[in-house]
Design a protein around this motif. Structure first.
Motif, PDB file in Angstrom:
ATOM      1  N   GLU A  55     -19.080 105.192  85.299  1.00  0.00           N
ATOM      2  CA  GLU A  55     -19.914 105.959  83.610  1.00  0.00           C
ATOM      3  C   GLU A  55     -20.482 104.758  82.973  1.00  0.00           C
ATOM      4  N   GLN A  56     -21.876 104.733  82.901  1.00  0.00           N
ATOM      5  CA  GLN A  56     -22.255 103.417  82.680  1.00  0.00           C
ATOM      6  C   GLN A  56     -21.767 103.804  80.905  1.00  0.00           C
ATOM      7  N   ASN A  57     -21.837 102.390  80.347  1.00  0.00           N
ATOM      8  CA  ASN A  57     -21.175 102.114  78.919  1.00  0.00           C
ATOM      9  C   ASN A  57     -23.095 102.355  78.089  1.00  0.00           C
ATOM     10  N   LEU A  58     -23.321 102.806  77.515  1.00  0.00           N
ATOM     11  CA  LEU A  58     -23.862 103.108  76.823  1.00  0.00           C
ATOM     12  C   LEU A  58     -24.885 102.615  76.667  1.00  0.00           C
ATOM     13  N   ARG A  59     -24.532 100.869  76.216  1.00  0.00           N
ATOM     14  CA  ARG A  59     -24.810 100.099  75.610  1.00  0.00           C
ATOM     15  C   ARG A  59     -25.845  98.413  76.804  1.00  0.00           C
ATOM     16  N   ILE A  60     -24.556  99.071  78.655  1.00  0.00           N
ATOM     17  CA  ILE A  60     -24.914  97.840  78.948  1.00  0.00           C
ATOM     18  C   ILE A  60     -25.460  98.617  80.301  1.00  0.00           C
ATOM     19  N   ARG A  61     -25.830  98.069  81.066  1.00  0.00           N
ATOM     20  CA  ARG A  61     -26.144  97.971  82.374  1.00  0.00           C
ATOM     21  C   ARG A  61     -25.791  97.476  83.411  1.00  0.00           C
ATOM     22  N   PRO A  62     -25.988  97.372  84.775  1.00  0.00           N
ATOM     23  CA  PRO A  62     -25.111  96.095  85.345  1.00  0.00           C
ATOM     24  C   PRO A  62     -25.914  95.399  85.776  1.00  0.00           C
ATOM     25  N   TYR A  63     -24.638  94.077  85.675  1.00  0.00           N
ATOM     26  CA  TYR A  63     -25.993  92.525  85.421  1.00  0.00           C
ATOM     27  C   TYR A  63     -25.206  91.418  86.282  1.00  0.00           C
ATOM     28  N   PHE A  64     -25.472  90.711  86.098  1.00  0.00           N
ATOM     29  CA  PHE A  64     -25.188  89.049  87.099  1.00  0.00           C
ATOM     30  C   PHE A  64     -24.905  88.680  86.001  1.00  0.00           C
ATOM     31  N   ARG A  65     -23.850  87.694  86.134  1.00  0.00           N
ATOM     32  CA  ARG A  65     -23.204  86.734  84.933  1.00  0.00           C
ATOM     33  C   ARG A  65     -22.396  85.732  85.370  1.00  0.00           C
ATOM     34  N   SER A  66     -22.642  84.827  84.994  1.00  0.00           N
ATOM     35  CA  SER A  66     -22.347  83.301  85.124  1.00  0.00           C
ATOM     36  C   SER A  66     -20.513  83.558  85.144  1.00  0.00           C
ATOM     37  N   ARG A  67     -19.686  82.538  85.671  1.00  0.00           N
ATOM     38  CA  ARG A  67     -17.815  82.060  85.520  1.00  0.00           C
ATOM     39  C   ARG A  67     -17.879  80.958  83.951  1.00  0.00           C
ATOM     40  N   ARG A  68     -18.914  80.302  84.328  1.00  0.00           N
ATOM     41  CA  ARG A  68     -19.343  79.109  83.762  1.00  0.00           C
ATOM     42  C   ARG A  68     -20.656  78.997  83.774  1.00  0.00           C
ATOM     43  N   LEU A  69     -20.932  77.496  82.475  1.00  0.00           N
ATOM     44  CA  LEU A  69     -22.517  77.705  83.138  1.00  0.00           C
ATOM     45  C   LEU A  69     -22.556  75.983  83.473  1.00  0.00           C
ATOM     46  N   GLU A  70     -21.695  75.368  83.334  1.00  0.00           N
ATOM     47  CA  GLU A  70     -21.112  73.756  84.195  1.00  0.00           C
ATOM     48  C   GLU A  70     -21.594  74.188  85.920  1.00  0.00           C
ATOM     49  N   ASP A  71     -21.347  75.367  86.841  1.00  0.00           N
ATOM     50  CA  ASP A  71     -21.254  75.535  87.916  1.00  0.00           C
ATOM     51  C   ASP A  71     -22.592  75.664  88.364  1.00  0.00           C
ATOM     52  N   HIS A  72     -23.546  75.728  87.150  1.00  0.00           N
ATOM     53  CA  HIS A  72     -25.602  76.116  87.828  1.00  0.00           C
ATOM     54  C   HIS A  72     -25.786  74.645  88.508  1.00  0.00           C
ATOM     55  N   ALA A  73     -26.565  74.653  89.058  1.00  0.00           N
ATOM     56  CA  ALA A  73     -27.151  73.051  89.256  1.00  0.00           C
ATOM     57  C   ALA A  73     -27.726  72.319  87.888  1.00  0.00           C
ATOM     58  N   GLU A  74     -27.992  71.435  88.010  1.00  0.00           N
ATOM     59  CA  GLU A  74     -29.169  70.337  86.986  1.00  0.00           C
ATOM     60  C   GLU A  74     -30.364  71.310  87.299  1.00  0.00           C
ATOM     61  N   SER A  75     -30.864  71.337  88.399  1.00  0.00           N
ATOM     62  CA  SER A  75     -32.454  72.261  88.643  1.00  0.00           C
ATOM     63  C   SER A  75     -32.245  73.304  88.959  1.00  0.00           C
ATOM     64  N   GLU A  77     -33.268  76.362  87.314  1.00  0.00           N
ATOM     65  CA  GLU A  77     -33.697  76.915  86.428  1.00  0.00           C
ATOM     66  C   GLU A  77     -33.688  78.440  85.436  1.00  0.00           C
ATOM     67  N   VAL A  78     -32.537  78.967  86.037  1.00  0.00           N
ATOM     68  CA  VAL A  78     -32.191  79.990  85.554  1.00  0.00           C
ATOM     69  C   VAL A  78     -30.468  79.752  84.519  1.00  0.00           C
ATOM     70  N   ALA A  79     -30.427  79.210  84.706  1.00  0.00           N
ATOM     71  CA  ALA A  79     -29.249  79.342  83.862  1.00  0.00           C
ATOM     72  C   ALA A  79     -29.265  77.377  82.234  1.00  0.00           C
ATOM     73  N   HIS A  80     -31.415  77.022  83.028  1.00  0.00           N
ATOM     74  CA  HIS A  80     -31.706  76.073  81.999  1.00  0.00           C
ATOM     75  C   HIS A  80     -32.317  76.355  81.358  1.00  0.00           C
ATOM     76  N   GLY A  81     -33.142  77.171  81.737  1.00  0.00           N
ATOM     77  CA  GLY A  81     -34.751  77.955  81.497  1.00  0.00           C
ATOM     78  C   GLY A  81     -35.828  77.406  81.773  1.00  0.00           C
ATOM     79  N   ARG A  82     -35.918  76.647  82.507  1.00  0.00           N
ATOM     80  CA  ARG A  82     -37.332  76.069  82.559  1.00  0.00           C
ATOM     81  C   ARG A  82     -38.231  76.287  83.431  1.00  0.00           C
ATOM     82  N   GLY A  83     -38.950  76.465  83.486  1.00  0.00           N
ATOM     83  CA  GLY A  83     -40.402  77.031  84.025  1.00  0.00           C
ATOM     84  C   GLY A  83     -41.698  77.262  82.990  1.00  0.00           C
ATOM     85  N   GLU A  84     -42.522  78.705  83.323  1.00  0.00           N
ATOM     86  CA  GLU A  84     -43.117  79.094  82.635  1.00  0.00           C
ATOM     87  C   GLU A  84     -42.604  79.219  81.672  1.00  0.00           C
ATOM     88  N   PRO A  85     -43.902  79.374  80.608  1.00  0.00           N
ATOM     89  CA  PRO A  85     -43.712  80.328  79.407  1.00  0.00           C
ATOM     90  C   PRO A  85     -43.332  81.517  79.360  1.00  0.00           C
TER      91      PRO A  85
END
Length: 304
Positions: A55-75, A77-85
């Motif tokens: 059953e789907q929670n009324l407020r949540i669809r399936p989604y991916f999430r990180s365990r820790r932000l520091e697991d992501h590479a410095e490069s 753009e998914v975690a650090h928000g770089r890229g085109e506006p």
């Protein structure tokens, strides 16, 4: 942080959380499947939230999430928000039919071939990165979830979806059947919704009867939907569909809220008039528990 896409080595595929959810319930993705980030130079492990929830929670669809932000590479753009506006909002897309190979099982050889893994998006320099893309959906359940989100954001009249080759607002697309005149709407394909009773049939299917009616002449007609065992057994996500319907029968005595993308149908020469929705594609129906009613109050268009 909610992440839209990930890579899964099990299928050598870049996929959305929605697709991961469908593949899991079609028995084409293991319970312990692993996912990694799609960012540039990044291999951070991700978790797919709600993957095994029937059953789907009324407020949540399936989604991916990180365990820790520091697991992501410095490069990354998914975690650090770089890229085109962020570009202007694009319509969501509801696909009326799935591609023929949408649930194609992968072979062990293909899984073992690293070259088969789709390339990550690579940033080509400063100011470039991940471009926003419209969301594509195949199950009406996903569109209902977006409808509820837009309702909470109070932008139903602005948010749009491309469905059946036409772009319409969520406000115009979702229609409550209650007291609308049936004969005026027989050619109107929309996402019709209303409360209903649900029961299992002896043949292994399900029968739904709406609680509130269409108007017809001086009377009222409560539309029905029949889901045959044959259609359900041929449905790739049948395990998920049966789990949800059986739970509603067991826990709510079959009282539910039905959404169906279809046209109302009435026979021309029947001795007694009736209204029916035919569902030839089980992706086009979504049945939910009565707790959703609070979310739906004063949400969609009702004819006068």
């Amino acid at each position: 942080m909610s992440i839209e896409e990930a890579i899964t080595p099990q299928r050598n595929e870049r996929l959305t959380a929605e697709r991961a959810y469908e593949l899991y319930w079609a028995d084409l993705l293991d319970h312990d499947a692993t996912f990694t980030c799609v960012g540039t130079g990044c291999s951070a492990p991700l978790i797919c939230a709600c993957l095994d929830k029937p059953e789907q929670n009324l407020r949540i669809r399936p989604y991916f999430r990180s365990r820790r932000l520091e697991d992501h590479a410095e490069s990354c753009e998914v975690a650090h928000g770089r890229g085109e506006p962020t570009a202007g909002k694009q319509p969501d897309v509801f696909e009326a039919e799935r591609p023929a190979d949408h649930f194609r099982a992968t072979t062990a050889a293909a899984q073992a071939d690293p070259a088969a893994v789709p390339a990550r998006r690579v940033a080509t320099g400063a100011g470039t990165g991940l471009k926003p893309r419209p969301s594509h959906y195949y199950r009406l359940s996903s569109l209902v979830q977006k409808f509820l989100e837009h309702r909470r954001d109070k932008d139903l009249a602005e948010a749009t979806v491309d469905i059946g080759g036409e772009t319409v607002t969520y406000e115009a697309l979702f229609r409550n059947i209650y007291r609308q005149k049936a004969t005026d709407l027989l050619g109107t394909r929309a996402v019709w919704w209303g409360t209903a009773s649900l029961r299992a049939t002896k043949e292994g299917g399900y029968y739904l009867r709406f609680s509130r009616p269409f108007r017809h002449d001086d009377g009222e007609l409560r539309p029905t939907i029949t889901l045959t065992a044959k259609d359900i057994d041929a449905y790739p996500v049948r395990k998920l569909l049966r789990a949800r319907l059986d739970k509603l029968i067991a826990e709510a005595d079959g009282y539910c809220v039905v959404f169906v993308w279809a046209k109302p149908w009435m026979p021309k020469d029947a001795e007694k008039p009736f209204v029916r929705f035919y569902v030839n594609n089980l992706d086009h129906i979504d049945v939910r528990g009565p707790e959703i009613l609070e979310e739906l109050k004063n949400t969609s268009r009702v004819g006068t």
